[in-house]
Motif scaffolding. Structure first.
Motif, PDB file in Angstrom:
ATOM      1  N   GLY A 155      -6.730  14.581   1.476  1.00 37.22           N
ATOM      2  CA  GLY A 155      -7.551  13.786   0.582  1.00 37.22           C
ATOM      3  C   GLY A 155      -9.013  13.763   0.993  1.00 37.22           C
ATOM      4  O   GLY A 155      -9.540  14.758   1.500  1.00 37.22           O
ATOM      5  N   TYR A 157      -1.098   1.813   0.851  1.00 37.00           N
ATOM      6  CA  TYR A 157      -1.106   3.246   1.149  1.00 37.00           C
ATOM      7  C   TYR A 157      -0.813   4.059  -0.123  1.00 37.00           C
ATOM      8  O   TYR A 157      -1.489   5.071  -0.391  1.00 37.00           O
ATOM      9  CB  TYR A 157      -0.081   3.563   2.253  1.00 37.00           C
ATOM     10  CG  TYR A 157       0.084   5.046   2.469  1.00 37.00           C
ATOM     11  CD1 TYR A 157      -0.913   5.782   3.113  1.00 37.00           C
ATOM     12  CD2 TYR A 157       1.194   5.717   1.967  1.00 37.00           C
ATOM     13  CE1 TYR A 157      -0.786   7.159   3.263  1.00 37.00           C
ATOM     14  CE2 TYR A 157       1.321   7.088   2.124  1.00 37.00           C
ATOM     15  CZ  TYR A 157       0.337   7.804   2.765  1.00 37.00           C
ATOM     16  OH  TYR A 157       0.452   9.169   2.893  1.00 37.00           O
ATOM     17  N   GLY A 214      -4.278   6.162   2.866  1.00 38.47           N
ATOM     18  CA  GLY A 214      -3.720   6.813   1.679  1.00 38.47           C
ATOM     19  C   GLY A 214      -4.728   7.764   1.045  1.00 38.47           C
ATOM     20  O   GLY A 214      -4.395   8.881   0.662  1.00 38.47           O
ATOM     21  N   HIS A 215      -5.978   7.315   0.958  1.00 40.50           N
ATOM     22  CA  HIS A 215      -7.022   8.150   0.352  1.00 40.50           C
ATOM     23  C   HIS A 215      -7.266   9.412   1.197  1.00 40.50           C
ATOM     24  O   HIS A 215      -7.508  10.490   0.660  1.00 40.50           O
ATOM     25  CB  HIS A 215      -8.308   7.321   0.246  1.00 40.50           C
ATOM     26  CG  HIS A 215      -9.449   8.046  -0.375  1.00 40.50           C
ATOM     27  ND1 HIS A 215      -9.635   8.119  -1.729  1.00 40.50           N
ATOM     28  CD2 HIS A 215     -10.468   8.748   0.174  1.00 40.50           C
ATOM     29  CE1 HIS A 215     -10.731   8.826  -1.991  1.00 40.50           C
ATOM     30  NE2 HIS A 215     -11.246   9.225  -0.846  1.00 40.50           N
ATOM     31  N   LEU A 261      -1.024  15.281   1.580  1.00 40.15           N
ATOM     32  CA  LEU A 261      -1.718  14.668   2.722  1.00 40.15           C
ATOM     33  C   LEU A 261      -3.143  15.208   2.923  1.00 40.15           C
ATOM     34  O   LEU A 261      -3.691  15.114   4.015  1.00 40.15           O
ATOM     35  CB  LEU A 261      -0.913  14.827   4.033  1.00 40.15           C
ATOM     36  CG  LEU A 261       0.543  14.338   4.001  1.00 40.15           C
ATOM     37  CD1 LEU A 261       1.202  14.535   5.368  1.00 40.15           C
ATOM     38  CD2 LEU A 261       0.652  12.877   3.596  1.00 40.15           C
ATOM     39  N   SER A 315      -3.318   6.611  -2.062  1.00 41.84           N
ATOM     40  CA  SER A 315      -2.942   8.016  -2.249  1.00 41.84           C
ATOM     41  C   SER A 315      -3.284   8.551  -3.634  1.00 41.84           C
ATOM     42  O   SER A 315      -3.216   9.762  -3.868  1.00 41.84           O
ATOM     43  CB  SER A 315      -1.434   8.204  -2.014  1.00 41.84           C
ATOM     44  OG  SER A 315      -1.131   8.013  -0.656  1.00 41.84           O
ATOM     45  N   TYR A 337      -5.078  10.727   3.544  1.00 45.45           N
ATOM     46  CA  TYR A 337      -3.827  11.485   3.725  1.00 45.45           C
ATOM     47  C   TYR A 337      -2.857  11.105   2.602  1.00 45.45           C
ATOM     48  O   TYR A 337      -1.851  10.427   2.828  1.00 45.45           O
ATOM     49  CB  TYR A 337      -3.217  11.170   5.094  1.00 45.45           C
ATOM     50  CG  TYR A 337      -4.145  11.442   6.253  1.00 45.45           C
ATOM     51  CD1 TYR A 337      -4.355  12.732   6.726  1.00 45.45           C
ATOM     52  CD2 TYR A 337      -4.842  10.400   6.874  1.00 45.45           C
ATOM     53  CE1 TYR A 337      -5.225  12.987   7.775  1.00 45.45           C
ATOM     54  CE2 TYR A 337      -5.726  10.652   7.921  1.00 45.45           C
ATOM     55  CZ  TYR A 337      -5.905  11.941   8.363  1.00 45.45           C
ATOM     56  OH  TYR A 337      -6.768  12.184   9.397  1.00 45.45           O
ATOM     57  N   PRO A 338      -3.161  11.544   1.354  1.00 51.12           N
ATOM     58  CA  PRO A 338      -2.385  11.059   0.207  1.00 51.12           C
ATOM     59  C   PRO A 338      -0.980  11.649   0.125  1.00 51.12           C
ATOM     60  O   PRO A 338      -0.815  12.874   0.137  1.00 51.12           O
ATOM     61  CB  PRO A 338      -3.237  11.511  -0.994  1.00 51.12           C
ATOM     62  CG  PRO A 338      -4.020  12.680  -0.487  1.00 51.12           C
ATOM     63  CD  PRO A 338      -4.258  12.466   0.968  1.00 51.12           C
ATOM     64  N   VAL A 339      -0.019  10.768   0.038  1.00 48.50           N
ATOM     65  CA  VAL A 339       1.375  11.228  -0.027  1.00 48.50           C
ATOM     66  C   VAL A 339       1.628  12.002  -1.321  1.00 48.50           C
ATOM     67  O   VAL A 339       2.455  12.913  -1.369  1.00 48.50           O
ATOM     68  CB  VAL A 339       2.354  10.030   0.116  1.00 48.50           C
ATOM     69  CG1 VAL A 339       2.281   9.096  -1.083  1.00 48.50           C
ATOM     70  CG2 VAL A 339       3.785  10.515   0.309  1.00 48.50           C
ATOM     71  N   TRP A 340       0.887  11.701  -2.387  1.00 47.59           N
ATOM     72  CA  TRP A 340       1.092  12.389  -3.664  1.00 47.59           C
ATOM     73  C   TRP A 340       0.460  13.785  -3.674  1.00 47.59           C
ATOM     74  O   TRP A 340       0.757  14.591  -4.544  1.00 47.59           O
ATOM     75  CB  TRP A 340       0.493  11.602  -4.831  1.00 47.59           C
ATOM     76  CG  TRP A 340       0.745  10.132  -4.817  1.00 47.59           C
ATOM     77  CD1 TRP A 340      -0.192   9.139  -4.772  1.00 47.59           C
ATOM     78  CD2 TRP A 340       2.005   9.463  -4.866  1.00 47.59           C
ATOM     79  NE1 TRP A 340       0.408   7.906  -4.780  1.00 47.59           N
ATOM     80  CE2 TRP A 340       1.757   8.074  -4.834  1.00 47.59           C
ATOM     81  CE3 TRP A 340       3.338   9.903  -4.920  1.00 47.59           C
ATOM     82  CZ2 TRP A 340       2.767   7.120  -4.859  1.00 47.59           C
ATOM     83  CZ3 TRP A 340       4.336   8.949  -4.934  1.00 47.59           C
ATOM     84  CH2 TRP A 340       4.056   7.589  -4.913  1.00 47.59           C
TER      85      TRP A 340
END
Ligand SMILES: O=P(O)(O)OC[C@H](O)CO
Length: 190
Positions: A98, A12, A87-88, A96, A16, A90-93
């Motif tokens: 993406g 994940y 992750g792609h 969310l 992200s 809904y990227p945490v960095w």
């Protein structure tokens, strides 16, 4: 159990790292103010070279996630596929927000079931020109979500023969969730 969780979380976090967002930020911009950060959005905003680069990086991270996860917890490829695609999307960095998940999904499948990936991709690519020439004006839906909606169930059938069914279903479920959100936001309309 702990190793499975580690494989998922690592995938994940890797997912992200959305290449299109990183690329646009490096240019002092944020592509998401105007477009989606995948290959086609990057092509529209920055041209072919950038789109190829961004797509390759996103495909590679999908492949890397599955390879790392299999080292950490053998048999966790399906969890890694779902993790890297989520992750792609809904990227945490990046708040969310993406992309659509296609590139990392292809990368993950490339490692676990390359023939399933190639057959499904060929099917999706064959559908796009036919759809554009026939039904797109009526449905007013972008060709990529249409092709994905058609190719994913057929791809699952292909995966029963050519392998990678677990990964295929896990990645498709994550992509379907994201597609639902994008369509609800009015994105993906032609
Ligand atoms: O779904 P993404 O974010 O990997 O982007 C895919 C491309 O835009 C498809 O052309």
């Amino acid at each position: 159990m702990l190793l499975l969780a580690a494989a998922f979380i690592l995938s994940y976090l890797l997912g992200s790292l959305v290449a299109g967002v990183v690329y646009s930020r490096l240019r002092g911009d944020d592509i998401r103010t105007r477009d989606l950060p995948g290959g086609s959005g990057t092509y529209r905003q920055y041209g072919r070279g950038a789109a190829v680069l961004v797509s390759l990086v996103d495909i590679l991270k999908g492949a890397l996630a599955v390879m790392l996860a299999e080292q950490i917890a053998p048999g966790s490829g399906w969890l890694a596929t779902s993790g890297v695609v989520l992750g792609h999307c809904y990227p945490v960095w990046f708040g969310l927000r993406g992309g659509g998940g296609i590139a990392p999904f292809l990368g993950a499948l490339l490692v676990v079931a390359p023939w399933t990936m190639l057959a499904t991709l060929a099917l999706a690519l064959a559908v796009i020109p036919v759809y554009r020439a026939t039904a797109q004006a009526r449905l007013r839906l972008n060709a990529i979500p249409f092709a994905a909606a058609l190719a994913l169930p057929l791809g699952a059938l292909i995966a029963t023969r050519l392998g990678g069914l677990g990964e295929f279903l896990a990645g498709s479920a994550a992509m379907a969730l994201r597609a639902g959100h994008l369509l609800a936001e009015g994105r993906g309309k032609a």
